[in-house]
Design an enzyme around this catalytic site. Structure first.
Site, short mmCIF file in Angstrom:
data_model
loop_
_atom_site.label_atom_id
_atom_site.label_comp_id
_atom_site.label_asym_id
_atom_site.label_seq_id
_atom_site.Cartn_x
_atom_site.Cartn_y
_atom_site.Cartn_z
N CYS A 126 2.16 14.02 -13.22
CA CYS A 126 3.27 13.46 -14.00
C CYS A 126 3.98 12.33 -13.26
CB CYS A 126 4.26 14.55 -14.41
SG CYS A 126 5.28 15.15 -13.04
N HIS A 170 0.80 -1.23 0.00
CA HIS A 170 0.00 0.00 0.00
C HIS A 170 0.84 1.28 0.00
CE1 HIS A 170 -3.71 -2.35 1.70
NE2 HIS A 170 -3.52 -2.54 0.41
N CYS A 203 5.13 20.32 -13.55
CA CYS A 203 3.85 20.42 -14.26
C CYS A 203 2.82 21.05 -13.30
CB CYS A 203 3.41 19.02 -14.73
SG CYS A 203 2.68 18.01 -13.42
P1 OAD Z 1 -7.47 -2.78 10.15
O1 OAD Z 1 -7.57 -1.57 11.01
O2 OAD Z 1 -8.56 -3.08 9.21
O3 OAD Z 1 -7.28 -4.06 11.08
C1 OAD Z 1 -6.34 -4.05 12.11
C2 OAD Z 1 -6.43 -5.39 12.80
O4 OAD Z 1 -5.42 -5.44 13.78
C3 OAD Z 1 -7.76 -5.65 13.50
O5 OAD Z 1 -8.26 -6.91 13.06
C4 OAD Z 1 -7.38 -5.68 14.98
O6 OAD Z 1 -8.16 -6.65 15.69
C5 OAD Z 1 -5.94 -6.08 14.93
N1 OAD Z 1 -5.12 -5.61 16.06
C6 OAD Z 1 -5.27 -4.49 16.80
N2 OAD Z 1 -4.27 -4.39 17.72
C7 OAD Z 1 -3.48 -5.48 17.54
C8 OAD Z 1 -2.30 -5.96 18.17
N3 OAD Z 1 -1.69 -5.29 19.15
N4 OAD Z 1 -1.76 -7.14 17.73
C9 OAD Z 1 -2.35 -7.82 16.72
N5 OAD Z 1 -3.47 -7.41 16.09
C10 OAD Z 1 -4.02 -6.27 16.49
O7 OAD Z 1 -6.04 -2.67 9.40
P2 OAD Z 1 -5.56 -3.46 8.10
O8 OAD Z 1 -6.08 -4.84 8.08
O9 OAD Z 1 -4.10 -3.24 8.02
O10 OAD Z 1 -5.37 0.69 3.37
O11 OAD Z 1 -6.28 -2.62 6.99
C11 OAD Z 1 -6.03 -2.89 5.65
C12 OAD Z 1 -5.98 -1.61 4.87
O12 OAD Z 1 -7.20 -0.87 5.09
C13 OAD Z 1 -4.91 -0.64 5.27
O13 OAD Z 1 -3.66 -0.92 4.67
C14 OAD Z 1 -5.45 0.66 4.80
C15 OAD Z 1 -6.88 0.53 5.26
O14 OAD Z 1 -7.81 1.28 4.55
C16 OAD Z 1 -4.93 1.76 2.75
O15 OAD Z 1 -4.62 2.78 3.32
C17 OAD Z 1 -4.86 1.57 1.27
#
Ligand code: OAD
Length: 242
Positions: free
Chosen positions: A130, A119, A152
């Protein structure tokens, strides 16, 4: 045999290990996740206003200030024991491939190398027209609007993937190949709700890999997991990977 012993044995027996991390791996470093009910960014902010090309076109200043705020949080953050355990593991296991959805750079700060970023990065910027890369000055970082591109009339934006945009092809293909070829995949701190990143554990599993999940809050990937740790990654990764 307890889950920790079984997981450690599976990791030691695997020829190739892949790890997919999400925002949860950085939660213990003070970096907010996206979807946690109380503290997640998307519980307070509208992702379509802040993390989409349409949102940027509509209010570039709002988007710029939001990313600069996140960058300032990041600059105060340090890797936690989970990041460090992954970096130490790579030093022992040359087969190890680390794939992250995070844009925070904390895996590299912990010493991980060749991290596959699905990401993008909060610390890199480019022109939305650009595509030239750009380094904002401290004054521009503190400003209310994104800088204009020096080449640009385009606007400078953070080099992160927004909703509706495709993932960088090279890193995604490398990640997909690694997932399909591994013996074991560790899925750490991701809700498993954002595609195509969330496909990677499914591909690994379909190709016969063992899936180990670390997440205090089980989600859609949990039912596929062979072993699940409903705990914090900063607690479990050091026990699992040393
Ligand atoms: P999320 O915020 O969707 O999920 C975070 C996960 O981490 C949740 O399932 C929590 O239960 C878990 N969690 C919280 N604290 C934790 C800890 N200490 N140890 C282990 N797990 C823990 O984040 P992502 O799955 O990374 O995209 O989200 C995916 C994408 O959605 C991100 O990369 C971002 C977002 O929109 C973009 O920005 C393109």
């Amino acid at each position: 045999m307890d889950t920790l012993t079984r997981a450690r044995e599976a990791i030691n027996a695997a020829r190739t290990v892949v790890c997919l991390t999400g925002a949860g791996v950085s939660a213990e470093s003070g970096v907010p996740t996206f979807r946690d009910a109380q503290t997640g960014l998307w519980s307070r902010y509208d992702p379509m206003k802040l993390a989409s090309p349409e949102g940027f076109a509509q209010d570039p200043g709002l988007v710029w200030r939001w990313y600069m705020w996140r960058l300032s949080l990041l600059r105060q953050a340090a890797p936690n024991p989970g990041h460090l355990a992954l970096a130490h593991f790579q030093a022992r296991r040359p087969d190890f491939v680390l794939i992250t959805q995070n844009v925070d750079g904390l895996h590299e700060a912990a010493g991980s190398r060749d991290v596959i970023h699905l990401h993008g990065s909060l610390e890199r910027f480019h022109c939305d027209n650009c595509q030239a890369s750009y380094t904002p000055s401290p004054e521009e970082e503190a400003g209310n609007h994104p800088p204009t591109c020096p080449h640009c009339p385009g606007r400078i934006r953070p080099s992160v993937v927004w909703f509706g945009e495709t993932l960088p092809q090279g890193p995604f293909e490398t990640a997909l190949r690694a997932a399909e070829q591994c013996d074991l995949i560790l899925v750490v701190g991701t809700s498993g709700l954002v595609y195509p990143a969330a496909q990677l554990p499914l591909h690994a599993k379909r190709a016969g890999a063992t899936l180990i999940e670390i997440n205090p809050d089980p989600g859609p990937l949990s039912r596929l997991a062979d072993l699940q740790f409903p705990k914090l990654s900063g607690e479990i990764l050091p026990l699992l990977l040393t």
